[in-house]
Motif scaffolding. Sequence first.
Motif, mmCIF file in Angstrom:
data_model
loop_
_atom_site.group_PDB
_atom_site.id
_atom_site.type_symbol
_atom_site.label_atom_id
_atom_site.label_comp_id
_atom_site.label_asym_id
_atom_site.label_seq_id
_atom_site.Cartn_x
_atom_site.Cartn_y
_atom_site.Cartn_z
ATOM 1 N N PRO A 92 3.592 13.673 -6.222
ATOM 2 C CA PRO A 92 4.542 12.897 -7.027
ATOM 3 C C PRO A 92 4.452 11.399 -6.782
ATOM 4 O O PRO A 92 4.928 10.609 -7.611
ATOM 5 N N ALA A 93 3.863 10.971 -5.661
ATOM 6 C CA ALA A 93 3.730 9.540 -5.372
ATOM 7 C C ALA A 93 2.573 8.909 -6.130
ATOM 8 O O ALA A 93 2.384 7.692 -6.063
ATOM 9 N N LEU A 94 1.795 9.720 -6.833
ATOM 10 C CA LEU A 94 0.641 9.222 -7.569
ATOM 11 C C LEU A 94 0.870 9.363 -9.069
ATOM 12 O O LEU A 94 1.389 10.371 -9.543
ATOM 13 N N SER A 141 0.824 -1.212 0.000
ATOM 14 C CA SER A 141 0.000 0.000 0.000
ATOM 15 C C SER A 141 0.848 1.248 0.000
ATOM 16 O O SER A 141 2.038 1.218 0.337
ATOM 17 N N TYR A 142 0.204 2.328 -0.358
ATOM 18 C CA TYR A 142 0.750 3.669 -0.140
ATOM 19 C C TYR A 142 -0.170 4.369 0.844
ATOM 20 O O TYR A 142 -1.379 4.514 0.588
ATOM 21 N N LEU A 143 0.349 4.729 1.993
ATOM 22 C CA LEU A 143 -0.386 5.411 3.064
ATOM 23 C C LEU A 143 -1.524 4.567 3.638
ATOM 24 O O LEU A 143 -2.391 5.079 4.331
ATOM 25 N N GLN A 189 7.994 1.889 -1.052
ATOM 26 C CA GLN A 189 8.604 2.663 0.028
ATOM 27 C C GLN A 189 7.740 2.628 1.284
ATOM 28 O O GLN A 189 8.236 2.381 2.391
ATOM 29 N N TRP A 190 6.423 2.853 1.143
ATOM 30 C CA TRP A 190 5.539 2.857 2.313
ATOM 31 C C TRP A 190 5.434 1.458 2.921
ATOM 32 O O TRP A 190 5.538 1.294 4.146
ATOM 33 N N THR A 191 5.253 0.445 2.083
ATOM 34 C CA THR A 191 5.158 -0.924 2.590
ATOM 35 C C THR A 191 6.444 -1.336 3.279
ATOM 36 O O THR A 191 6.415 -2.010 4.320
ATOM 37 N N GLY A 192 7.564 -0.920 2.721
ATOM 38 C CA GLY A 192 8.842 -1.216 3.361
ATOM 39 C C GLY A 192 8.944 -0.600 4.752
ATOM 40 O O GLY A 192 9.426 -1.239 5.690
ATOM 41 N N ARG A 193 8.479 0.645 4.871
ATOM 42 C CA ARG A 193 8.477 1.296 6.192
ATOM 43 C C ARG A 193 7.614 0.523 7.173
ATOM 44 O O ARG A 193 7.970 0.368 8.346
ATOM 45 N N MET A 194 6.460 0.061 6.709
ATOM 46 C CA MET A 194 5.573 -0.689 7.595
ATOM 47 C C MET A 194 6.232 -1.985 8.063
ATOM 48 O O MET A 194 6.192 -2.328 9.252
ATOM 49 N N ASN A 195 6.839 -2.711 7.139
ATOM 50 C CA ASN A 195 7.416 -4.007 7.476
ATOM 51 C C ASN A 195 8.700 -3.898 8.285
ATOM 52 O O ASN A 195 9.006 -4.772 9.097
#
Length: 667
Positions: free
Chosen positions: A522-524, A409-411, A469-475
């Motif tokens: 820019p993330a979209l 996911s993103y956000l 990037q977001w999923t990596g932060r979560m994991n």
Amino acid sequence: MTSSSSPVDVLVIGAGVTGLHQLMGALDAGLSVKVLEAGHGVGGTWYWNRYPGARFDSESWTYGFLSEEIWREWNWKEQYAGQPEIEEYFNFAVDRLDLRRHIEFGAKVVSVVWDDASCTHTVTTEGGASYNTRFVVAASGNLSVPFIPEIPGRADFRGDQHHTGRWPDGVDLTGKRVAQIGTGSSGVQIVPAVKDQVAQITVYQMNADWVTPLNNGPLSEEERARIQRDYEEIVAVLNNSPSGFEHRSEGLSSTDHDLEQRRAFFEKTWNSRGFRKLTENYIDLTTNPEINREWCEFIADKIRTIVKDPVIAARLTPTDGGYGGRRPPFGTGYYEAYNNPNVDLVSLQETPIVRITPDGIETTEGHREFDVIIWATGWDFGTGALNRLGVRGRDGLALEDHWKSGPLSYLGIMTHGFPNFFFPGGPHGSTGNNPRYSGDQVAWTTQVIVHAREQGVGAVEATEAAEQQWTGRMNESKGLFLESSYFHGANIPGKPVAQLLNPTGRWAMQEVMREDAAAGYPALLMTGQESGQPSAAQGGADDVAGAVRNAIGAHTQAQDAGDAERIASLYLPDAVLALPGSEPLVGLEALRQAFLGWAPTAPQKHLVGNTVVTQVSDDEAHAVSDVVFFQRGESGWSVQVTGRYEDTLRRTADGWRFGRRDVQYTA
């Protein structure tokens, strides 16, 4: 199959707190909206969960809507409202704001299919009705798919059996022999609520949890007056609180107190309300194993003091983790209930269930007869509902396949490959008072939809880089909860164990939202053209910077995917590509051959950001971006090189296209 009368801008799935938030937000933005709700009333979790003792463990006024109109006209009766009052509240809000006419009840969604050509979804219900919409917001909730373990003989049981999350009206437990399987938050609420009604209740416990008192009570007139008087201040706190609660930590560390002072502090904390036992405890409670152990020993002492039978007390004391390793349940007379002669506890660690029989439950210890079985066995959390909606994205990609190794996911709102599909309140979104987190996500979702409409953009999706990037932060952020908890999906056989919460917290999510919006998203990736309107991606809108960033994002996505033809389609026929240490490539065919020749021996990705766009003329723009190249080896992803892109783009009938790209390496 029947079709709805007319397409809508936004179709929302679910009329729980998040879905109703989204309905309000979309209507306020002037969008046409339809809500499809599987049940026959509003409230989501609080419509389905009608079991005895069901109630909030977030303070009532912090859970609901922050609309001043609703706030001023509703007065909560209890600190932590019970299910009947909660359902009454949601019905009041829906009718007061005239929202019911936008909701269709008894409409269980079974299919959400994206069409690239029209940039729309077709949403189909179990009853065969279909709806056409540009944007889908799946507010289907984290706690909406009940889980019942596969135990031999369950279908043969002749008595009644109910899951807490699908509790029907009219269940009468008076004088019944009841088995309850499970002791999470729901199970902890049920036992004391029914002990004086049933003939016998036997609780089957897999793992003990650190249950602490909710300390609920009626709201006094003084407290109600404060809630009304301090509306603006309370809302400001709730909108900015990292937990989403109206809690104020003193910021004390365990090292600020000696042993005697800590015992007094723990006693004060034990007597505090609800989640304050986490949010207003020592700030190092979850990072200092010694102080967490000391708090657990304090709770264990409480259990031994309250529960008269030492064997039962020992079974109720966790041995497999510290406080907060699983979602902490809050009880009202839970431990005290086991002093009643008609309340018994069976440890499934000691004596596992062998089978359900027609008239009871057999464990390795023996057989007991029951009239009713209560399944307090939890949920397929996070992805369960979303993976059952039949969501199909670009090229027919199934959401459940895209997430086969865990959510991406993103956000916690969007996922790559599924344009115009949002899921606020889903995985990777919350760690705290859920309506406040999902409220932030709903606001961002509405903002993005409005932006896309204003720019004439047909399709909006998260870039693959942003998703990774977001999923990596979560994991990578392990967070508070054990991997054996349902917050990682470990309770569902065959489900990948993966992070389902947002362990980085609300402030981190809000910061990314602000930065992304300020930079023009820019993330979209924004592509296509909305019917009847010019598209920013096609050069028809004033947001040149946003359109240029979208083109750069499309290039990044295609490059990471190794799609040479797609990269080439973004360049002009006479384009120039200048790479370090070599002669510039000139012309589309030379560029295409170069792209086809780029076949790295190891997977590569690159992250592009800090893009500064300068508009040279109506039809030309210059952009400078920082870029980081990553390569994956045996030990994982590592930075290969950093650099800079200098791009010149020109507006065409098909959108902004690259006339020249200069690549520079800086390290």
